[in-house]
Design an enzyme around this catalytic site. Structure first.
Site, short mmCIF file in Angstrom:
data_model
loop_
_atom_site.label_atom_id
_atom_site.label_comp_id
_atom_site.label_asym_id
_atom_site.label_seq_id
_atom_site.Cartn_x
_atom_site.Cartn_y
_atom_site.Cartn_z
N LYS A 283 -12.20 3.36 1.39
CA LYS A 283 -10.98 2.73 0.88
C LYS A 283 -11.41 1.55 0.01
O LYS A 283 -11.46 0.41 0.46
CB LYS A 283 -10.10 2.29 2.06
N GLU B 3 0.83 -1.20 0.00
CA GLU B 3 0.00 0.00 0.00
C GLU B 3 0.87 1.25 0.00
O GLU B 3 0.54 2.25 -0.66
CB GLU B 3 -0.94 -0.01 1.21
#
Length: 121
Positions: free
Chosen positions: A99, A21
């Protein structure tokens, strides 16, 4: 109390627990509500009597894109703080961070965090 809503603001950033990420990044979407008295703006039709939407968007963008957080809970808290710093007339704010690329152990699903905060005394 009156409210201003900004919805589906989209930013590319690098938040998350995992190294991937931080390296690859992903899209985050933000919904924002700011509560304040808008009666003067509604009566006068004068720009100075309201909160600048672009200024709010810039505050959210700066927070989302310029600092890396492991948790979207922490990101949401930082956005709330930035909103209060933007204009002293804002008395309460709600932020929802979406998200869509959150690593889940199933093929589909959505993750979001929502926080509502009142202006600190």
């Amino acid at each position: 109390m009156d409210a201003i809503h900004l919805e589906d603001l989209s930013f590319f950033a690098y938040h998350g627990l995992y190294d991937e990420e931080a390296r690859l990044g992903q899209r985050f979407h933000v919904d924002l509500t700011c509560w304040l008295d808008l009666s003067a703006a509604g009566e006068s039709d004068e720009y100075e009597q309201t909160v600048c939407y672009a200024t709010l968007v810039k505050a959210v963008e700066d927070t989302v894109t310029n600092t890396r957080f492991k948790l979207i809970e922490r990101l949401a808290t930082a956005v709330c703080t930035a909103v209060f710093e933007t204009d002293p007339r804002i008395q309460k704010t709600k932020v929802r961070i979406h998200k869509p690329g959150a690593p889940l152990p199933i093929p589909t699903g959505k993750v979001s965090v929502e926080m509502t905060r009142e202006r600190p005394e």
